[in-house]
Design a protein around this motif. Structure first.
Motif, short mmCIF file in Angstrom:
data_model
loop_
_atom_site.label_atom_id
_atom_site.label_comp_id
_atom_site.label_asym_id
_atom_site.label_seq_id
_atom_site.Cartn_x
_atom_site.Cartn_y
_atom_site.Cartn_z
N LEU A 167 1.33 5.47 -0.15
CA LEU A 167 0.58 6.85 -0.10
C LEU A 167 1.42 7.62 -1.14
O LEU A 167 2.57 7.84 -1.02
CB LEU A 167 0.76 7.24 1.19
CG LEU A 167 0.08 8.76 1.22
CD1 LEU A 167 -1.32 8.84 1.19
CD2 LEU A 167 0.37 9.20 2.76
N ARG A 226 -7.99 10.90 -2.92
CA ARG A 226 -8.64 11.46 -1.85
C ARG A 226 -8.20 13.01 -1.50
O ARG A 226 -7.08 13.19 -1.79
CB ARG A 226 -8.28 10.49 -0.79
CG ARG A 226 -9.36 11.15 0.51
CD ARG A 226 -9.58 10.05 1.57
NE ARG A 226 -10.32 10.46 2.61
CZ ARG A 226 -10.44 9.69 3.81
NH1 ARG A 226 -10.06 8.52 3.85
NH2 ARG A 226 -11.06 10.43 4.69
N PHE A 245 0.27 2.71 5.87
CA PHE A 245 0.88 2.53 4.71
C PHE A 245 2.32 1.77 4.61
O PHE A 245 2.92 2.20 5.59
CB PHE A 245 1.05 4.08 4.06
CG PHE A 245 -0.34 4.81 3.59
CD1 PHE A 245 -0.98 4.12 2.47
CD2 PHE A 245 -0.84 5.82 4.56
CE1 PHE A 245 -2.32 4.90 2.15
CE2 PHE A 245 -1.89 6.05 4.18
CZ PHE A 245 -2.78 5.77 2.90
N CYS A 247 0.86 -1.12 0.03
CA CYS A 247 0.12 0.09 -0.01
C CYS A 247 0.97 1.24 -0.06
O CYS A 247 1.75 1.47 0.87
CB CYS A 247 -0.64 0.26 1.16
SG CYS A 247 -2.32 -1.24 1.26
N THR A 303 -1.13 -1.02 -4.41
CA THR A 303 -2.30 -0.14 -4.53
C THR A 303 -1.77 1.37 -4.03
O THR A 303 -1.02 1.24 -2.91
CB THR A 303 -3.18 -0.68 -3.29
OG1 THR A 303 -3.62 -2.01 -3.63
CG2 THR A 303 -4.40 0.11 -3.17
N THR A 323 1.83 10.11 -10.83
CA THR A 323 0.79 8.96 -10.31
C THR A 323 0.98 8.08 -11.47
O THR A 323 0.90 6.79 -11.30
CB THR A 323 -0.54 9.38 -10.05
OG1 THR A 323 -0.54 10.64 -9.36
CG2 THR A 323 -1.40 8.35 -9.22
N THR A 349 -2.77 5.31 -2.96
CA THR A 349 -3.73 5.97 -2.55
C THR A 349 -2.91 7.48 -2.78
O THR A 349 -1.91 7.65 -2.24
CB THR A 349 -3.81 5.86 -0.94
OG1 THR A 349 -4.57 4.71 -0.74
CG2 THR A 349 -4.94 6.86 -0.59
N VAL A 386 -5.54 2.73 -8.31
CA VAL A 386 -5.14 4.02 -7.80
C VAL A 386 -6.27 4.48 -7.07
O VAL A 386 -7.61 4.71 -7.69
CB VAL A 386 -4.71 4.95 -8.79
CG1 VAL A 386 -4.20 6.20 -8.24
CG2 VAL A 386 -3.55 4.34 -9.37
N ALA A 387 -6.53 5.05 -6.04
CA ALA A 387 -7.51 5.52 -5.18
C ALA A 387 -7.19 7.07 -4.83
O ALA A 387 -5.85 7.34 -4.40
CB ALA A 387 -7.95 5.05 -4.00
N ARG A 403 -7.47 11.94 -11.75
CA ARG A 403 -8.38 10.67 -11.75
C ARG A 403 -8.50 10.34 -13.13
O ARG A 403 -8.65 9.14 -13.67
CB ARG A 403 -9.71 10.90 -10.94
CG ARG A 403 -10.65 9.85 -10.73
CD ARG A 403 -11.64 10.07 -9.91
NE ARG A 403 -11.49 10.32 -8.65
CZ ARG A 403 -11.79 11.27 -7.66
NH1 ARG A 403 -12.19 12.36 -8.44
NH2 ARG A 403 -11.44 11.54 -6.49
N VAL A 430 -3.33 11.51 -2.91
CA VAL A 430 -4.00 12.68 -2.13
C VAL A 430 -3.50 13.86 -2.45
O VAL A 430 -2.30 14.11 -2.72
CB VAL A 430 -3.82 12.32 -0.53
CG1 VAL A 430 -4.41 11.35 0.10
CG2 VAL A 430 -2.59 12.63 0.07
N TYR A 479 -6.19 9.41 7.97
CA TYR A 479 -5.88 7.95 8.06
C TYR A 479 -5.52 7.53 9.41
O TYR A 479 -4.74 8.38 9.91
CB TYR A 479 -4.79 7.68 7.10
CG TYR A 479 -5.26 7.93 5.54
CD1 TYR A 479 -6.25 7.11 4.99
CD2 TYR A 479 -4.69 9.06 4.78
CE1 TYR A 479 -6.34 7.51 3.71
CE2 TYR A 479 -5.18 9.35 3.59
CZ TYR A 479 -5.97 8.30 3.04
OH TYR A 479 -6.60 8.76 1.75
#
Ligand code: SAM
Length: 266
Positions: A39, A89, A103, A37, A60, A49, A62, A86-87, A75, A64, A98
């Motif tokens: 960040l 936020r 992470f 994971c 994965t 990204t 994340t 990829v998420a 996005r 931000v 969090y």
């Protein structure tokens, strides 16, 4: 938030050009194991990204950022590239939404130079990192930019960028400070490696990307801030800008710049 480069279309293009030009130099030795994971702190419009996700398909990510507009662009770009995992936020790096230690890895690129409370951001990034996890920080250092031919006006325009960023609470000379900053935030620093970008007329594409798309584009983008803060007058600043523009096509041009990449563990 006051951010020296702003969120214009021109800046979106500059960040994408910059990431493409620098991908091999800055990212070739960053790899995250499958299942980890990550960040990405301060992803902006997703310029890093994309290569991060492409190079680490099993991780994965994340991503931000404070800017909702930038996140939306990021996005869309990730979606258009057909990348998954990829998420996004919206979040403030000074107070991340969090829990502690979640992470495995943290990735930060060209962000700390813009925050006015870098110690707090690093402590927050440490809080969300799991023990044994890594943090990778990549920052530039505008004091390392050497170029030829140089004029009083072009040096002045470049120095306006350093001053404008400082006036907004940032530090464009942060690259040289990564070691003490990470150490004092409680990380164990493994490596700090200066990565030198150099170009001259033998590589016209690189010279153009470096001089026009990165350096000149950055200085063009701060014109309003410079004039508003009384750091220059239009005549002098524009003369410097014109001299910087010439660097992209002069057969005599040479440019170099040092990026600092630090890797540390929690
Ligand atoms: C120069 S951009 C870099 C974006 C991306 N890492 C790249 O290399 O293209 C800096 C980004 O940091 C974000 N940023 C600055 N301070 C922040 C904060 N306190 N919390 C979250 N994002 C922040 C800005 O919104 C901006 O998108």
């Amino acid at each position: 938030m006051h951010y020296v480069h702003g969120y214009s279309d021109r800046e979106t293009t500059r960040l994408a050009d910059q990431a493409t030009t620098l991908e091999e130099l800055l990212l070739s030795d960053t790899g995250y194991p499958s299942g980890s994971c990550v960040l990405e702190a301060g992803c902006g419009v997703g310029a890093q990204t994309l290569p991060l996700a492409r190079r680490n398909p099993g991780a994965t990510i994340t991503a931000v950022d404070l800017s909702a507009v930038s996140l939306e662009l990021a996005r869309r770009r990730v979606l258009d590239a057909g990348l998954t995992g990829v998420a996004f936020r919206q979040a403030d790096l000074r107070q991340l939404p969090y829990p502690d230690e979640i992470f495995d890895h943290v990735f930060v690129c060209f962000v700390l130079e813009h925050v006015d409370d870098v110690e707090r951001v690093l402590q927050e990034l440490r809080r969300v990192s799991r023990p044994g996890g890594s943090i990778t920080v990549i920052e530039g250092d505008h004091g390392s930019f050497l170029f030829h031919p140089r004029t009083h006006a072009s040096l002045h325009a470049w120095n306006c960028l350093v001053q404008a960023q400082a006036a907004l609470g940032g530090d464009s000379l942060i690259g040289r400070r990564l070691f003490p900053l990470l150490r004092d935030a409680g990380f164990r620093v493994s490596t700090v490696s200066p990565r030198v970008l150099y170009a001259d007329a033998r590589t016209p594409e690189m010279l153009d990307a470096f001089a026009r798309k990165i350096i000149t584009a950055m200085v063009e983008g701060i014109r309003d801030i410079v004039l508003r803060n009384g750091l220059s007058d239009p005549g002098r600043f524009d003369e410097g800008l014109a001299d910087l523009r010439c660097l992209a096509s002069s057969p005599d041009s040479t440019l170099s710049y040092v990026f600092f990449k630090a890797v540390a563990s929690r």
